[in-house]
Design an enzyme around this catalytic site. Sequence first.
Site, mmCIF file in Angstrom:
data_model
loop_
_atom_site.group_PDB
_atom_site.id
_atom_site.type_symbol
_atom_site.label_atom_id
_atom_site.label_comp_id
_atom_site.label_asym_id
_atom_site.label_seq_id
_atom_site.Cartn_x
_atom_site.Cartn_y
_atom_site.Cartn_z
ATOM 1 N N ARG A 1 -35.345 30.413 -22.195
ATOM 2 C CA ARG A 1 -35.245 29.729 -23.493
ATOM 3 C C ARG A 1 -35.786 30.597 -24.639
ATOM 4 N NH1 ARG A 1 -38.548 24.651 -23.001
ATOM 5 N NH2 ARG A 1 -39.758 25.979 -21.618
ATOM 6 N N GLU A 2 -35.476 31.900 -24.556
ATOM 7 C CA GLU A 2 -35.976 32.812 -25.585
ATOM 8 C C GLU A 2 -35.480 32.434 -26.979
ATOM 9 O OE1 GLU A 2 -35.587 35.327 -21.775
ATOM 10 O OE2 GLU A 2 -34.487 33.718 -22.786
ATOM 11 N N LYS B 1 -34.607 29.415 -28.196
ATOM 12 C CA LYS B 1 -35.336 28.233 -28.671
ATOM 13 C C LYS B 1 -36.708 28.623 -29.201
ATOM 14 C CE LYS B 1 -38.069 24.494 -26.677
ATOM 15 N NZ LYS B 1 -37.835 23.396 -27.618
ATOM 16 N N SER C 1 -41.090 7.511 -28.033
ATOM 17 C CA SER C 1 -41.966 8.673 -27.901
ATOM 18 C C SER C 1 -42.654 8.993 -29.212
ATOM 19 C CB SER C 1 -41.159 9.888 -27.434
ATOM 20 O OG SER C 1 -40.136 10.203 -28.367
ATOM 21 N N ARG D 1 -33.190 22.127 -28.950
ATOM 22 C CA ARG D 1 -33.538 21.086 -27.974
ATOM 23 C C ARG D 1 -32.868 21.420 -26.651
ATOM 24 N NH1 ARG D 1 -36.287 17.419 -25.130
ATOM 25 N NH2 ARG D 1 -35.229 15.446 -24.795
ATOM 26 N N TRP E 1 -26.813 12.136 -17.982
ATOM 27 C CA TRP E 1 -27.664 13.270 -18.315
ATOM 28 C C TRP E 1 -28.225 13.956 -17.085
ATOM 29 C CZ3 TRP E 1 -30.862 11.337 -23.152
ATOM 30 C CH2 TRP E 1 -29.966 11.133 -24.217
ATOM 31 N N ASP F 1 -33.213 2.296 -22.482
ATOM 32 C CA ASP F 1 -32.409 3.128 -23.379
ATOM 33 C C ASP F 1 -31.081 3.513 -22.746
ATOM 34 O OD1 ASP F 1 -34.314 3.132 -25.371
ATOM 35 O OD2 ASP F 1 -35.309 4.935 -24.633
ATOM 36 N N HIS G 1 -31.462 1.261 -26.733
ATOM 37 C CA HIS G 1 -31.297 2.205 -27.841
ATOM 38 C C HIS G 1 -30.105 3.102 -27.556
ATOM 39 C CE1 HIS G 1 -32.105 5.052 -31.013
ATOM 40 N NE2 HIS G 1 -32.103 6.033 -30.134
ATOM 41 N N HIS H 1 -34.674 14.016 -36.656
ATOM 42 C CA HIS H 1 -34.390 15.418 -36.374
ATOM 43 C C HIS H 1 -34.689 16.317 -37.564
ATOM 44 C CE1 HIS H 1 -31.822 13.095 -33.556
ATOM 45 N NE2 HIS H 1 -32.294 13.981 -32.711
#
Length: 760
Positions: free
Chosen positions: A16-17, A19, A437, A519, A565, A603, A645, A698
Amino acid sequence: MTQIHNLGYPRIGGDRELKKAIEQYWKGHLSEAQLQEVGRAIRLENWKTQIDAGIERLPVGDFAWYDPMLQLAQSFNVIPKRHRSHQQASPLAQLFELARGASHCCANQAAMEMTKWFDTNYHYLVPEFEADQPFSLGDSPLLAQIDEAKALGKPLKAVLTGPLTFLYLGRNDSDNILHRLDELLDVYAQLLNAVADKGVEWVQIDEPILALELPLEWQQAFSHVYTRLATLPIKVLLTSYFGAITVDWPTIASWPVAGLHLDLVRAPEQLEQALRYWPSDKVLSLGVIDGRNIWRSDLKATINALETAQQNWQQQLWLAPSCSLVHVPVSTEREQLLDEELLSWLSFAKQKLSELVCVAHYLDGKADERDSHWLAQSQQVVATRQQSLRITDHGVRDRVMQLTEDDFHRATAYVERAKLQREALNLPRWPTTTIGSFPQTADIRQHRAAFKAGRITPAEYDDFIAAQIDDVIARQEALGLDVLVHGEPERNDMVEYFAPLLQGVAQTQFGWVQSYGTRCVKPPVIFGDVSRPKPMTVRWSAYAQSKSAKPVKGMLTGPQTILNWSFVRSDLPRADVADQIALALRDEVSDLERAGINVIQIDEPALREGLPLQRHQWSAYLERAVRAFRLSASAVKDSTQIHTHMCYSEFNDIIASIAKMDADVITIETSRSAMKLLDAFEAFDYPNEIGPGVYDIHSPVVPDATWIEKLLRLAAEKIPAERLWVNPDCGLKTRDWPETEASIKVMVDVARKLRQQGNH
C-alpha cells in the site's frame, strides 16, 4: 502465436505504498515531487512484474492517483464550476481537491460525488458535465506514463475509459448528454493522436457499459464513435467486461474496431457468439482468468475451452484476465495467516499473470517447466477443493433447510412497532446519531498492531479498548447526540473484523484491495459453510451501554454486505451463502437484545452493488437479498429498533425492495447529491424512518450550519419530519477528532434549532 496482455494491474503497491504516500502528502509530510517519485516507482515495479510473468504487451494508463474516471475528467477539463474559482498549485493538487472537497475564501467546494463502479466494491468519482464548460484537452498523465514505459523496450497498449462510458456514468444538466458526443470525440482524437505520435500501436478503450441494457440511442452511438476513432493512426481494442455484451452480435461485428475483448468468466456463452460472428481477420481478446475473485483457475478446462478459438483466430487471438486486476490483491507470496492448503487454493494478481501465461503457452504448444508446474498445481487444487472436509458443515445446511416463512418477518407491522419504540427510547424529534465508527487514531492502530504482534497482553489490550469506548461515550454525551455508538475501536474494518469470528471464513494478512482513493480493504475469504461459534460483538456493545443512560446502538454488518465485500466460494450459489451468514447474524442480534441493546444497526451498504447488471435478473437477486436481511433481523421484540445503513445507492429503481427490508430506520448517504437521492422516497411512499446523511465524511471540510439546515429542510419536503433522523453520511473512522467533533456539533445544533422551530 497467441498474444498475452493484461487490462490493468493493482496500483496501490504491494505494501500500500501509494496510499501511505498520498496520505503523507495530504498531511504536508511529503512534497509533490516526492509523491511523484513514489508513483513512478510503483508503475515501474508493476511493469517489471508483468514482463517477468510473460506479459507481451504492457498496459499503460491503468495507474491513477485517486481514480481513473476523475483523472480523465480532469484531463478533459470537466471541472465543476464550484472548483474553478480557485487556482490550485498544480494539477495534482486540483485533482485531490476535486476528490476530497476544499474550503477557500470562506466558502466550501464540495467534493465530486462518488459511487460504485458497476457491481464491484470499487468507487469512482462521477464526472459533472455542465453546459458552460467545454471539453478541452489539458495535461494528460497518460502521455508521461508512456514515456516512462517506452524505456522498458516492450510493446505498449494505452488504456483509456471509452467516451460512451465516460458520458453515460457522468452527471449532467442536460436532457440528452449525447448531443455533446462529437465535442468529446474531438478531445479523444487529440489525445489518441498524441498517443500514436509516441509510437504506441494499440489503445485499449474500456466500454463496460456494453454489459448494461442500454437505451437504443446509446447502442447506436457505438457505431458512430468507433467509425470516427477508426480514422486515427492507432488500433482500437474495444474492451467490455463484467458481463455479456447486450448489443446484438451482427451489429457488433460491423463496428470498425481492430479488436474486441470479451469477459468469458462472467459470460462464457459469448465465445459461441464470437465464433459465429466476429471476423477471423480481427483481433479477438478473451478474458479467461478471473479478475474479480481469488480462486485458482481450472487451467486444463480453460485450455480445452479455447482450442476452437485458437484454430479460428490463430495469429489474431489474444488472452487476458477477464477485467483489470485492480479488483484483487497484489500477491499471495507474503501471506502467513492462511494455512498451506487454503493458500494453495488462492491466486492474486501476480499469480493470475502466471496462470494466463500458462494457458497461452499450452495453446501454442510451447509450455516450459514453469507452465507444467502451474498446470499441475491447478489440477491438484481442483481435486483437493472438491474433496476437502472443511468445505461442508451439515449442521449449517440442515438449519437453512429447516427455515420457515415466519423466520423472515417481524412479529408486528412497523406502525405498531414504532409506538413501542418511541416509548422505550424516549427520543426527541429530529433525533441525532452517527453511523457507527469514530476516528481510528494512530494510537488505536498502534495498540492493535502491538496486540497482534504479542507485544501487549490480551488484558492490556482490553483495558485500552475499554478506555477508548469510555472516551467515545463521553464525547458523544458532551456533544448532545441522542443515540450513541461505541465507536468500534476494536474493529479494523466493518467486514474484515468478522472474518476470524466466523467458521468457514478466513482472513488474509496482505490481501489489500483499493476501495476508493486511499481507502483499502482486505476482503475476507469465504471458503466453506458459514456459522458463528460464539458472540462476536456483544461484550463491547454491552460495556458501552453500561456507560450511558442513552441508547447505544449495537453494530453489525449485514449478510449481503459481508457477501459482496468478501471473496466468495465458487462452488455454492451466492444466495445460499447469504442465508448462512444471515443465520449467524440472527444469533448475534438475539444475543445483543438479551444483553440490553435496544437499538441494533445491521449495515447493508453493499445491497445495491450486488444487483446484476441486466435488469431482468434483478428481481431474483433482490428477493433473496431482502429475505437474507429480514432473516438476520426478525427475531427481536417489537420494542427493539432495527436500523440499517446504505452507501452510494441510487434508490429510485429498488425503493420497493428497500421498503420490504422492513428496517425501522434506514440511514443513507445523500450530502454529495444535495438530497437528490431522496427523490426516490418522494415518489414512493416509504413507510418507515429515514436518516439522510447531512454532511460528507469523506471530506475533511467541517460542514456549514446553513448547508446542513438547507439539506434537512429539503428532506422534510419529501419525508414527514416526525420520521426523519439527523446523521452524517457514513462512519467516521477515516476522520480526525477535531474535525469530527466540530462537524457533529454543527449537526446537533441544527437539529436542536429545528426542534425549537417545530415547537412554535
